[in-house]
Design an enzyme around this catalytic site. Structure first.
Site, PDB file in Angstrom:
ATOM      1  N   CYS A 228     -16.400   1.523   1.051  1.00  0.00           N
ATOM      2  CA  CYS A 228     -15.197   0.689   1.226  1.00  0.00           C
ATOM      3  C   CYS A 228     -14.710   0.704   2.668  1.00  0.00           C
ATOM      4  O   CYS A 228     -13.973  -0.200   3.080  1.00  0.00           O
ATOM      5  CB  CYS A 228     -14.098   1.165   0.288  1.00  0.00           C
ATOM      6  SG  CYS A 228     -13.729   2.921   0.434  1.00  0.00           S
TER       7      CYS A 228
ATOM      8  N   ARG B  36     -13.340  -8.791   1.404  1.00  0.00           N
ATOM      9  CA  ARG B  36     -11.949  -8.449   1.086  1.00  0.00           C
ATOM     10  C   ARG B  36     -11.067  -9.685   1.278  1.00  0.00           C
ATOM     11  O   ARG B  36     -10.244 -10.014   0.432  1.00  0.00           O
ATOM     12  CB  ARG B  36     -11.450  -7.321   2.007  1.00  0.00           C
ATOM     13  CG  ARG B  36     -11.998  -5.931   1.701  1.00  0.00           C
ATOM     14  CD  ARG B  36     -11.458  -5.389   0.403  1.00  0.00           C
ATOM     15  NE  ARG B  36     -10.002  -5.328   0.398  1.00  0.00           N
ATOM     16  CZ  ARG B  36      -9.273  -4.349   0.935  1.00  0.00           C
ATOM     17  NH1 ARG B  36      -9.867  -3.321   1.489  1.00  0.00           N
ATOM     18  NH2 ARG B  36      -7.948  -4.364   0.878  1.00  0.00           N
TER      19      ARG B  36
ATOM     20  N   ARG C 145       0.883  -1.176   0.000  1.00  0.00           N
ATOM     21  CA  ARG C 145       0.000   0.000   0.000  1.00  0.00           C
ATOM     22  C   ARG C 145       0.916   1.220   0.000  1.00  0.00           C
ATOM     23  O   ARG C 145       1.594   1.498   0.996  1.00  0.00           O
ATOM     24  CB  ARG C 145      -0.901  -0.004   1.233  1.00  0.00           C
ATOM     25  CG  ARG C 145      -1.545   1.352   1.491  1.00  0.00           C
ATOM     26  CD  ARG C 145      -2.643   1.304   2.515  1.00  0.00           C
ATOM     27  NE  ARG C 145      -3.813   0.636   1.993  1.00  0.00           N
ATOM     28  CZ  ARG C 145      -5.009   0.651   2.572  1.00  0.00           C
ATOM     29  NH1 ARG C 145      -5.196   1.311   3.699  1.00  0.00           N
ATOM     30  NH2 ARG C 145      -6.034   0.027   2.030  1.00  0.00           N
TER      31      ARG C 145
ATOM     32  N   ASP D  31     -17.430   7.036  -0.471  1.00  0.00           N
ATOM     33  CA  ASP D  31     -16.114   6.921   0.179  1.00  0.00           C
ATOM     34  C   ASP D  31     -15.857   8.270   0.857  1.00  0.00           C
ATOM     35  O   ASP D  31     -16.581   9.250   0.616  1.00  0.00           O
ATOM     36  CB  ASP D  31     -15.054   6.619  -0.899  1.00  0.00           C
ATOM     37  CG  ASP D  31     -13.649   6.405  -0.343  1.00  0.00           C
ATOM     38  OD1 ASP D  31     -13.502   6.212   0.883  1.00  0.00           O
ATOM     39  OD2 ASP D  31     -12.682   6.427  -1.142  1.00  0.00           O
TER      40      ASP D  31
ATOM     41  N   HIS E 244      -7.444   0.968  -6.240  1.00  0.00           N
ATOM     42  CA  HIS E 244      -7.588   0.028  -5.117  1.00  0.00           C
ATOM     43  C   HIS E 244      -8.263  -1.246  -5.660  1.00  0.00           C
ATOM     44  O   HIS E 244      -9.434  -1.511  -5.379  1.00  0.00           O
ATOM     45  CB  HIS E 244      -8.453   0.690  -4.036  1.00  0.00           C
ATOM     46  CG  HIS E 244      -8.360   0.039  -2.682  1.00  0.00           C
ATOM     47  ND1 HIS E 244      -7.551  -1.029  -2.408  1.00  0.00           N
ATOM     48  CD2 HIS E 244      -9.004   0.337  -1.511  1.00  0.00           C
ATOM     49  CE1 HIS E 244      -7.696  -1.375  -1.134  1.00  0.00           C
ATOM     50  NE2 HIS E 244      -8.564  -0.561  -0.569  1.00  0.00           N
TER      51      HIS E 244
ATOM     52  N   GLN F 112     -10.091  -3.979  -3.413  1.00  0.00           N
ATOM     53  CA  GLN F 112     -11.351  -3.484  -2.866  1.00  0.00           C
ATOM     54  C   GLN F 112     -12.488  -3.673  -3.875  1.00  0.00           C
ATOM     55  O   GLN F 112     -13.554  -4.201  -3.529  1.00  0.00           O
ATOM     56  CB  GLN F 112     -11.205  -1.991  -2.519  1.00  0.00           C
ATOM     57  CG  GLN F 112     -12.485  -1.360  -1.998  1.00  0.00           C
ATOM     58  CD  GLN F 112     -12.847  -1.859  -0.617  1.00  0.00           C
ATOM     59  OE1 GLN F 112     -12.033  -1.770   0.296  1.00  0.00           O
ATOM     60  NE2 GLN F 112     -14.057  -2.372  -0.440  1.00  0.00           N
TER      61      GLN F 112
END
Ligand code: CP
Ligand code: NVA
Length: 307
Positions: free
Chosen positions: A263, A291, A104, A223, A131, A134
């Site tokens: 998310c 996930r 990440r 988000d 991402h 996700q």
């Protein structure tokens, strides 16, 4: 799988993405039945985090250990990727120790560089640009709830950020009716929007009007308004985004029984009300759970390619 890394959803064909979703379903059932699936015995996963995380860290670590392997957490102050040491050196060193590396990072170019010099699979656990894990978990979750996802209307409300870029990558493989409804000046990457539209797979709309955007939505997704690395812009963004909150009123005018997705982490009563988060239509914790299952499937598929 035709690619050794998992960096962008659009690096894979529709068939390969369906393989991931079908395998996710199988590993999820095994996990729920408390069956063993120790395909990573004696294997290790290095997890490099330049940004904070709850879900990504815990889901990768728990998932990899359930599959019989060992996962190592390297936080923002541990290895100083790109600061203490060149990215390409980290790539080659970790390739000698580990079987998979999940990272990440802030700058997307850094994960591309990490991948370029790595002889083991690199999995993108979020960059400023996208991402992918996700959104694979998200489409799996939509599939679980709607059964038929062809041309599902997904309305993303908020910032045209990394989450949106991965939805756009997915929209080039799976037919969707994808709407990004954002304030002017906060649109997703223009070239990517054009690429997704021109691929002809999905209907792509950029809207600035929440009321018309949500009509007929199967899913409303949001988000945070200020992503990691943008927190100093939070005040200015709060003003720009105030009409883009997902609240009970917005959920009630879609003309459909609309699912709510996020998310996470959520800033409750900012981009989404507490009531919507807690409503029966909210599937945010299914997303979070998935996930792990989807990432497990991704790691299995990548490592089969590399065995
Ligand atoms: N959704 C997600 O990636 O959460 P974390 O930032 O907590 O990992
Ligand atoms: N857009 C958010 C997603 C967090 C999972 C961020 O980058 O902070």
């Amino acid at each position: 799988m035709s690619n050794k890394h998992f960096l962008h959803i659009s690096d894979y064909s529709k068939e390969e993405l369906w393989d991931i979703l079908n395998l996710s379903k199988k590993v999820k059932a095994k996990f729920h039945n408390r069956e063993d699936h120790k395909v990573f015995h004696n294997r290790s996963l290095a997890m490099i985090f330049a940004k904070p995380s709850a879900r990504t860290r815990v889901s990768f670590e728990t998932g990899f250990e359930w599959m019989g392997g060992h996962a190592l957490f390297l936080g923002p102050n541990d290895i100083g990727i790109g600061k203490r040491e060149a990215i390409k050196d980290i790539s080659r060193v970790f390739s000698r120790y580990n079987d998979i590396v999940m990272a990440r990072l802030f700058d997307h170019d850094h994960i591309l560089e990490l991948a370029q010099h790595s002889s083991v699979p690199i999995v993108n656990g979020l960059t400023d640009y996208n991402h992918p894990c996700q959104i694979m978990a998200d489409i799996f979750t939509v599939w679980e709830h709607l059964t038929d996802i062809d041309n599902a209307k997904i309305v993303y409300m908020g910032d045209g950020n990394n989450i949106v870029h991965s939805w756009l990558h997915l929209s080039m493989r799976f037919p969707l009716d994808f709407v990004c409804c954002c304030p002017e000046g906060y649109e997703p990457d223009k070239d990517l929007v054009n690429q997704a539209s021109n691929s002809g797979v999905s209907k792509i709309t950029i809207s600035h009007d929440p009321v018309s955007a949500v009509k007929g939505a199967d899913v409303i997704y949001t988000d945070v308004w200020a992503s990691m690395g943008q927190k100093e812009e939070a005040e200015e963004r709060e003003k720009a985004f105030k009409n883009f909150q997902v609240n009970e009123n917005l959920m009630s005018i879609t003309g459909k029984d609309t699912l709510f997705m996020h998310c996470l982490p959520a800033e409750r009563n900012r981009e989404v009300t507490d009531g919507v988060m807690e409503s029966d239509n909210s599937i945010v914790f299914d997303q979070a759970e998935n996930r792990m299952h989807v990432q497990n499937a991704i790691m299995i598929m990548l490592s089969e390619k590399w065995k």
